[in-house]
Design a protein around this motif. Structure first.
Motif, PDB file in Angstrom:
ATOM      1  N   UNK A  50       0.828  -1.194   0.000  1.00 17.33           N
ATOM      2  CA  UNK A  50       0.000   0.000   0.000  1.00 17.33           C
ATOM      3  C   UNK A  50       0.869   1.254   0.000  1.00 17.33           C
ATOM      4  N   UNK A  51       0.390   2.264  -0.700  1.00 17.99           N
ATOM      5  CA  UNK A  51       1.094   3.537  -0.775  1.00 17.99           C
ATOM      6  C   UNK A  51       1.065   4.242   0.576  1.00 17.99           C
ATOM      7  N   UNK A  52       2.199   4.757   0.989  1.00 19.16           N
ATOM      8  CA  UNK A  52       2.285   5.601   2.174  1.00 19.16           C
ATOM      9  C   UNK A  52       3.073   6.842   1.795  1.00 19.16           C
ATOM     10  N   UNK A  53       2.440   7.987   1.922  1.00 22.14           N
ATOM     11  CA  UNK A  53       3.056   9.228   1.457  1.00 22.14           C
ATOM     12  C   UNK A  53       4.092   9.759   2.437  1.00 22.14           C
ATOM     13  N   UNK A  54       5.250  10.131   1.889  1.00 21.60           N
ATOM     14  CA  UNK A  54       6.288  10.817   2.649  1.00 21.60           C
ATOM     15  C   UNK A  54       6.836  11.912   1.734  1.00 21.60           C
ATOM     16  N   UNK A  55       7.041  13.097   2.296  1.00 20.87           N
ATOM     17  CA  UNK A  55       7.600  14.192   1.515  1.00 20.87           C
ATOM     18  C   UNK A  55       8.979  14.527   2.080  1.00 20.87           C
ATOM     19  N   UNK A  56      10.036  13.919   1.534  1.00 24.42           N
ATOM     20  CA  UNK A  56      11.378  14.159   2.080  1.00 24.42           C
ATOM     21  C   UNK A  56      11.747  15.637   2.019  1.00 24.42           C
ATOM     22  N   UNK A  57      12.090  16.186   3.175  1.00 28.20           N
ATOM     23  CA  UNK A  57      12.517  17.589   3.219  1.00 28.20           C
ATOM     24  C   UNK A  57      11.439  18.560   2.789  1.00 28.20           C
ATOM     25  N   UNK A  58      10.171  18.164   2.866  1.00 27.15           N
ATOM     26  CA  UNK A  58       9.079  19.058   2.488  1.00 27.15           C
ATOM     27  C   UNK A  58       8.971  19.315   1.001  1.00 27.15           C
ATOM     28  N   UNK A  59       9.459  18.391   0.181  1.00 25.68           N
ATOM     29  CA  UNK A  59       9.388  18.567  -1.276  1.00 25.68           C
ATOM     30  C   UNK A  59       7.933  18.717  -1.729  1.00 25.68           C
ATOM     31  N   UNK A  60       7.726  19.501  -2.771  1.00 25.98           N
ATOM     32  CA  UNK A  60       6.381  19.685  -3.321  1.00 25.98           C
ATOM     33  C   UNK A  60       6.185  18.946  -4.642  1.00 25.98           C
ATOM     34  N   UNK A  61       7.264  18.360  -5.157  1.00 25.07           N
ATOM     35  CA  UNK A  61       7.164  17.553  -6.381  1.00 25.07           C
ATOM     36  C   UNK A  61       7.957  16.269  -6.144  1.00 25.07           C
ATOM     37  N   UNK A  62       7.277  15.140  -6.175  1.00 20.40           N
ATOM     38  CA  UNK A  62       7.912  13.867  -5.862  1.00 20.40           C
ATOM     39  C   UNK A  62       7.631  12.882  -6.991  1.00 20.40           C
ATOM     40  N   UNK A  63       8.677  12.254  -7.515  1.00 23.55           N
ATOM     41  CA  UNK A  63       8.551  11.229  -8.558  1.00 23.55           C
ATOM     42  C   UNK A  63       8.960   9.899  -7.967  1.00 23.55           C
ATOM     43  N   UNK A  64       8.275   8.837  -8.394  1.00 24.11           N
ATOM     44  CA  UNK A  64       8.568   7.495  -7.915  1.00 24.11           C
ATOM     45  C   UNK A  64       9.014   6.643  -9.095  1.00 24.11           C
ATOM     46  N   UNK A  65      10.197   6.037  -8.970  1.00 25.59           N
ATOM     47  CA  UNK A  65      10.654   5.100  -9.987  1.00 25.59           C
ATOM     48  C   UNK A  65       9.812   3.836  -9.945  1.00 25.59           C
TER      49      UNK A  65
END
Length: 201
Positions: free
Chosen positions: A39-54
């Motif tokens: 299941x997806x669990x959201x994390x925003x490293x360093x408060x990033x506002x744009x996150x891409x997943x390989x």
């Protein structure tokens, strides 16, 4: 106070604690352990506002579903778009940046729909008539869920449902491939959507 009631209360507390531990263990073991663990669990490293997943880091999104904004009583869900890239946009008629990005989203939706891309809005914290006016006034052609409390997104663990506008791009397997926690221009979104749509099915 006698010793026996104290022991009884301690026994009840221990039993309750053991039940909670077993319940948690049940969430992570058993026949569905892979599906649950994926299941997806959201994390925003360093408060990033744009996150891409390989590809290797993508996790299946939970079902996102609810009542249609414009067709009362009709249910819409991400699973209606099997095999398509789905771009989920959280918006509200009260949100200035949502008005600013509406035409950009429309341009990307029109440019990518023949590549198997479907846009789906989730209207939150809103009044139905105001939201319908927003759709008409801004020429929004893709469907939206009418979901004032944001319940359709509860399964996205850790996702900041109060961040509006925000956009989630799901790949053809409906795994989370990208997240934008900011208003978007077509030039921000289109290359990402096109790249994900071009991936092997």
């Amino acid at each position: 106070m006698t010793v026996r009631p104290v022991i009884r209360r301690l026994g009840v507390g221990i039993a309750a604690g053991l039940a909670a531990v077993l319940a948690l263990a049940g969430c992570s073991t058993g026949g569905d352990a892979v599906a649950t663990g994926g299941d997806f669990q959201f994390v925003s490293p360093g408060g990033q506002t744009e996150i891409r997943y390989g590809d290797a880091d993508r996790k299946k999104a939970p079902e996102i579903a609810g009542e249609s904004l414009t067709e009362q009583g009709k249910r819409i869900s991400v699973s209606d778009y099997a095999g398509k890239v789905v771009v989920v946009n959280l918006w509200g008629s009260w949100c200035g940046p949502c008005r600013g990005e509406a035409d950009d989203l429309e341009r990307v939706a029109a440019a990518t729909k023949d590549s198997g891309v479907q846009f789906l809005g989730v209207n939150v914290k809103d009044d139905r008539s105001a939201a319908q006016d927003f759709v008409r006034n801004n020429g929004v052609t893709f469907p939206s869920l009418f979901d004032p409390p944001g319940r359709s997104l509860i399964g996205l663990k850790g996702y900041p449902r109060s961040t509006v506008p925000s956009t989630i791009v799901l790949d053809r397997q409906h795994r989370v491939a990208a997240v934008f926690l900011k208003p978007l221009l077509d030039t921000d979104l289109r290359p990402v959507v096109e790249q994900i749509a071009a991936e092997p099915a």
